[in-house]
Motif scaffolding. Structure first.
Motif, PDB file in Angstrom:
ATOM      1  N   ASP A 265       0.837  -1.051  -0.011  1.00 31.82           N
ATOM      2  CA  ASP A 265      -0.156  -0.254   0.074  1.00 31.82           C
ATOM      3  C   ASP A 265       1.031   1.277  -0.169  1.00 31.82           C
ATOM      4  O   ASP A 265       1.778   1.305  -0.874  1.00 31.82           O
ATOM      5  CB  ASP A 265      -0.812   0.000   1.114  1.00 31.82           C
ATOM      6  N   LYS A 266       0.644   2.111   0.862  1.00 33.16           N
ATOM      7  CA  LYS A 266       1.401   3.510   0.785  1.00 33.16           C
ATOM      8  C   LYS A 266       2.679   3.305   1.073  1.00 33.16           C
ATOM      9  O   LYS A 266       3.462   4.300   0.740  1.00 33.16           O
ATOM     10  CB  LYS A 266       0.527   4.471   1.534  1.00 33.16           C
ATOM     11  N   GLY A 267       3.353   2.207   1.789  1.00 33.27           N
ATOM     12  CA  GLY A 267       4.399   1.717   1.936  1.00 33.27           C
ATOM     13  C   GLY A 267       5.407   1.785   0.775  1.00 33.27           C
ATOM     14  O   GLY A 267       6.699   2.123   0.600  1.00 33.27           O
ATOM     15  N   ASN A 268       4.533   1.543  -0.608  1.00 30.01           N
ATOM     16  CA  ASN A 268       5.596   1.440  -1.719  1.00 30.01           C
ATOM     17  C   ASN A 268       5.801   2.698  -2.045  1.00 30.01           C
ATOM     18  O   ASN A 268       6.874   2.708  -2.946  1.00 30.01           O
ATOM     19  CB  ASN A 268       4.468   1.154  -2.832  1.00 30.01           C
ATOM     20  N   GLY A 269       5.235   4.091  -1.777  1.00 32.10           N
ATOM     21  CA  GLY A 269       5.848   5.356  -1.982  1.00 32.10           C
ATOM     22  C   GLY A 269       7.254   5.394  -1.353  1.00 32.10           C
ATOM     23  O   GLY A 269       8.252   5.734  -2.208  1.00 32.10           O
ATOM     24  N   GLN A 270       7.269   4.940  -0.166  1.00 27.61           N
ATOM     25  CA  GLN A 270       8.712   5.167   0.456  1.00 27.61           C
ATOM     26  C   GLN A 270       9.569   4.150  -0.018  1.00 27.61           C
ATOM     27  O   GLN A 270      10.859   4.502  -0.225  1.00 27.61           O
ATOM     28  CB  GLN A 270       8.298   5.011   2.060  1.00 27.61           C
ATOM     29  N   SER A 271       9.287   3.123  -0.281  1.00 22.63           N
ATOM     30  CA  SER A 271      10.215   1.969  -0.857  1.00 22.63           C
ATOM     31  C   SER A 271      10.753   2.494  -2.329  1.00 22.63           C
ATOM     32  O   SER A 271      12.168   2.391  -2.389  1.00 22.63           O
ATOM     33  CB  SER A 271       9.424   0.756  -0.823  1.00 22.63           C
ATOM     34  N   ALA A 272       9.687   3.076  -3.027  1.00 19.95           N
ATOM     35  CA  ALA A 272      10.171   3.478  -4.436  1.00 19.95           C
ATOM     36  C   ALA A 272      11.119   4.533  -4.105  1.00 19.95           C
ATOM     37  O   ALA A 272      11.974   4.750  -4.861  1.00 19.95           O
ATOM     38  CB  ALA A 272       8.988   3.813  -5.180  1.00 19.95           C
ATOM     39  N   ALA A 273      10.835   5.465  -3.293  1.00 22.81           N
ATOM     40  CA  ALA A 273      11.799   6.729  -3.101  1.00 22.81           C
ATOM     41  C   ALA A 273      13.192   6.191  -2.527  1.00 22.81           C
ATOM     42  O   ALA A 273      14.079   6.826  -2.932  1.00 22.81           O
ATOM     43  CB  ALA A 273      11.132   7.704  -2.029  1.00 22.81           C
ATOM     44  N   LEU A 274      12.981   5.001  -1.612  1.00 23.58           N
ATOM     45  CA  LEU A 274      14.192   4.726  -1.295  1.00 23.58           C
ATOM     46  C   LEU A 274      15.277   4.224  -2.378  1.00 23.58           C
ATOM     47  O   LEU A 274      16.387   4.428  -2.366  1.00 23.58           O
ATOM     48  CB  LEU A 274      14.003   3.445   0.093  1.00 23.58           C
ATOM     49  N   ASN A 275      14.527   3.483  -3.109  1.00 20.78           N
ATOM     50  CA  ASN A 275      15.490   2.767  -4.386  1.00 20.78           C
ATOM     51  C   ASN A 275      15.948   3.868  -5.030  1.00 20.78           C
ATOM     52  O   ASN A 275      17.057   3.711  -5.528  1.00 20.78           O
ATOM     53  CB  ASN A 275      14.351   1.862  -4.949  1.00 20.78           C
ATOM     54  N   ALA A 276      15.164   4.964  -5.276  1.00 21.40           N
ATOM     55  CA  ALA A 276      15.470   6.141  -6.273  1.00 21.40           C
ATOM     56  C   ALA A 276      16.630   6.759  -5.734  1.00 21.40           C
ATOM     57  O   ALA A 276      17.602   7.441  -6.293  1.00 21.40           O
ATOM     58  CB  ALA A 276      14.364   6.835  -6.581  1.00 21.40           C
ATOM     59  N   LYS A 277      16.596   7.002  -4.421  1.00 25.56           N
ATOM     60  CA  LYS A 277      17.765   7.776  -3.698  1.00 25.56           C
ATOM     61  C   LYS A 277      18.866   7.102  -3.311  1.00 25.56           C
ATOM     62  O   LYS A 277      19.905   7.590  -3.616  1.00 25.56           O
ATOM     63  CB  LYS A 277      16.878   8.557  -2.453  1.00 25.56           C
ATOM     64  N   TYR A 278      18.836   5.930  -2.775  1.00 27.21           N
ATOM     65  CA  TYR A 278      20.035   5.190  -2.537  1.00 27.21           C
ATOM     66  C   TYR A 278      19.952   3.766  -3.080  1.00 27.21           C
ATOM     67  O   TYR A 278      19.681   2.600  -2.486  1.00 27.21           O
ATOM     68  CB  TYR A 278      19.956   5.000  -0.978  1.00 27.21           C
ATOM     69  N   ARG A 279      20.155   3.595  -4.353  1.00 30.00           N
ATOM     70  CA  ARG A 279      20.197   2.125  -5.102  1.00 30.00           C
ATOM     71  C   ARG A 279      20.902   1.117  -4.494  1.00 30.00           C
ATOM     72  O   ARG A 279      20.490   0.210  -4.445  1.00 30.00           O
ATOM     73  CB  ARG A 279      20.545   2.362  -6.559  1.00 30.00           C
TER      74      ARG A 279
ATOM     75  N   ALA B 103      13.157  -5.389  -4.477  1.00 33.67           N
ATOM     76  CA  ALA B 103      12.260  -4.710  -3.751  1.00 33.67           C
ATOM     77  C   ALA B 103      11.093  -5.423  -4.641  1.00 33.67           C
ATOM     78  O   ALA B 103      10.853  -5.547  -5.678  1.00 33.67           O
ATOM     79  CB  ALA B 103      12.186  -3.247  -4.107  1.00 33.67           C
ATOM     80  N   ALA B 104       9.786  -5.580  -3.686  1.00 34.67           N
ATOM     81  CA  ALA B 104       8.399  -5.984  -4.383  1.00 34.67           C
ATOM     82  C   ALA B 104       7.470  -5.083  -3.886  1.00 34.67           C
ATOM     83  O   ALA B 104       7.596  -4.775  -2.708  1.00 34.67           O
ATOM     84  CB  ALA B 104       8.281  -7.500  -3.580  1.00 34.67           C
ATOM     85  N   TYR B 105       6.760  -4.674  -4.830  1.00 36.10           N
ATOM     86  CA  TYR B 105       5.721  -3.657  -4.414  1.00 36.10           C
ATOM     87  C   TYR B 105       4.208  -4.329  -4.693  1.00 36.10           C
ATOM     88  O   TYR B 105       3.935  -5.237  -5.432  1.00 36.10           O
ATOM     89  CB  TYR B 105       5.695  -2.681  -5.855  1.00 36.10           C
ATOM     90  N   THR B 106       3.380  -4.188  -3.534  1.00 32.78           N
ATOM     91  CA  THR B 106       2.139  -4.857  -3.877  1.00 32.78           C
ATOM     92  C   THR B 106       1.206  -3.665  -3.405  1.00 32.78           C
ATOM     93  O   THR B 106       1.262  -2.797  -2.677  1.00 32.78           O
ATOM     94  CB  THR B 106       2.017  -5.887  -2.719  1.00 32.78           C
ATOM     95  N   GLU B 107       0.014  -3.788  -4.056  1.00 37.50           N
ATOM     96  CA  GLU B 107      -1.224  -2.948  -3.930  1.00 37.50           C
ATOM     97  C   GLU B 107      -0.975  -1.308  -3.760  1.00 37.50           C
ATOM     98  O   GLU B 107      -1.459  -0.952  -2.783  1.00 37.50           O
ATOM     99  CB  GLU B 107      -1.890  -3.480  -2.580  1.00 37.50           C
TER     100      GLU B 107
END
Ligand code: NAG
Ligand code: NAG
Length: 236
Positions: free
Chosen positions: A61-75, A81-85
């Motif tokens: 859910d909304k944790g995807n936003g933080q996970s995607a941002a973390l990936n983008a900033k600190y690869r 990473a897995a993204y759901t819903e």
């Protein structure tokens, strides 16, 4: 990790991962559960992701936003990473959120718009946390209230009834604009193609490899289809 979301998912993941000898940390994101409320009251994905420098991420859910941002900033910090819903702001969230999309009744996700006005949502929800949660479980699954135990509902209610925590959870719904600006400038769009039958596959454009060999986003294929989201990938 997600505001107002089920610990159940974390427990299932922990059980599965124990057999594989992974350590699963179910993160209470800032302002939720046992984590403190930041004095800055900063909740956009790009900021909240700073708390999550880990290795393997499963985001819901909304944790995807933080996970995607973390990936983008600190690869280099994220191996997979897995993204759901979830659909990212800037890539379809607005269309799910938008009232024009057919917010026709109790079963729909009208809370996304309601929660995005924290002053109003707090005013009407405070003291009614349990009713809000009971509606939430019911609207998503019809039988939700039958499978969520009273004990779980009480614990959940207790967590979000702590001073300031309902408000923190609501603040995460008020970040769509900031998140869209961040994700629009961070990710590139890539086509999502629909194939015959029920399977969906995505075509990667050149230069769309994700973190450390992980092709970001493919797990979103099904939800993208449902939510009419756009494909996305890291920009280099
Ligand atoms: C997990 O660790 C235990 C103890 O070291 C070992 O016996 C087991 O084979 C490991 N399991 C996997 C899936 O690697
Ligand atoms: C993000 O990009 C989409 C697609 O180009 C656009 O519709 C939307 O307005 C953008 N949002 C922001 C906040 O930049």
């Amino acid at each position: 990790m997600a505001p107002f979301k089920l610990l159940l998912l974390s427990i299932i993941l922990q059980l599965a991962a124990t057999d594989l000898n992974y350590t699963v940390i179910a993160v209470d994101i800032r302002g939720m559960g046992q984590s403190t409320i930041p004095s800055s009251h900063d909740f956009p994905s790009a900021t909240a992701s700073e708390d999550l420098k880990g290795t393997y991420l499963v985001a819901h859910d909304k944790g995807n936003g933080q996970s995607a941002a973390l990936n983008a900033k600190y690869r280099s910090l994220v191996k997979r990473a897995a993204y759901t819903e979830y659909v990212l702001p800037g890539f379809g969230y607005e269309r799910v959120f938008s009232p024009e999309l057919g917010v026709t009744g109790l079963y729909q996700n009208w809370q996304l718009a309601f929660f995005s006005v924290p002053d109003a949502a707090q005013y009407f929800t405070q003291g009614q946390e349990k009713q809000m949660l009971a509606w939430y479980f019911w609207h998503a699954s019809y039988s939700g209230n039958s499978v969520i135990s009273q004990d779980y509902l009480d614990r959940y209610t207790r967590e979000i009834s702590k001073a300031g925590y309902l408000r923190s959870g609501l603040e995460y719904f008020n970040t769509a604009e900031d998140d869209a600006v961040f994700f629009n400038s961070t990710f590139i769009r890539r086509p999502t193609i629909r194939e015959s039958g029920s399977s969906t596959r995505r075509r990667s454009g050149p230069g769309t490899r994700g973190v450390a060999g992980a092709d970001l986003g493919p797990d979103l294929a099904e939800s993208q289809l449902r939510h009419r989201s756009e494909g996305w990938a890291l920009a280099r």
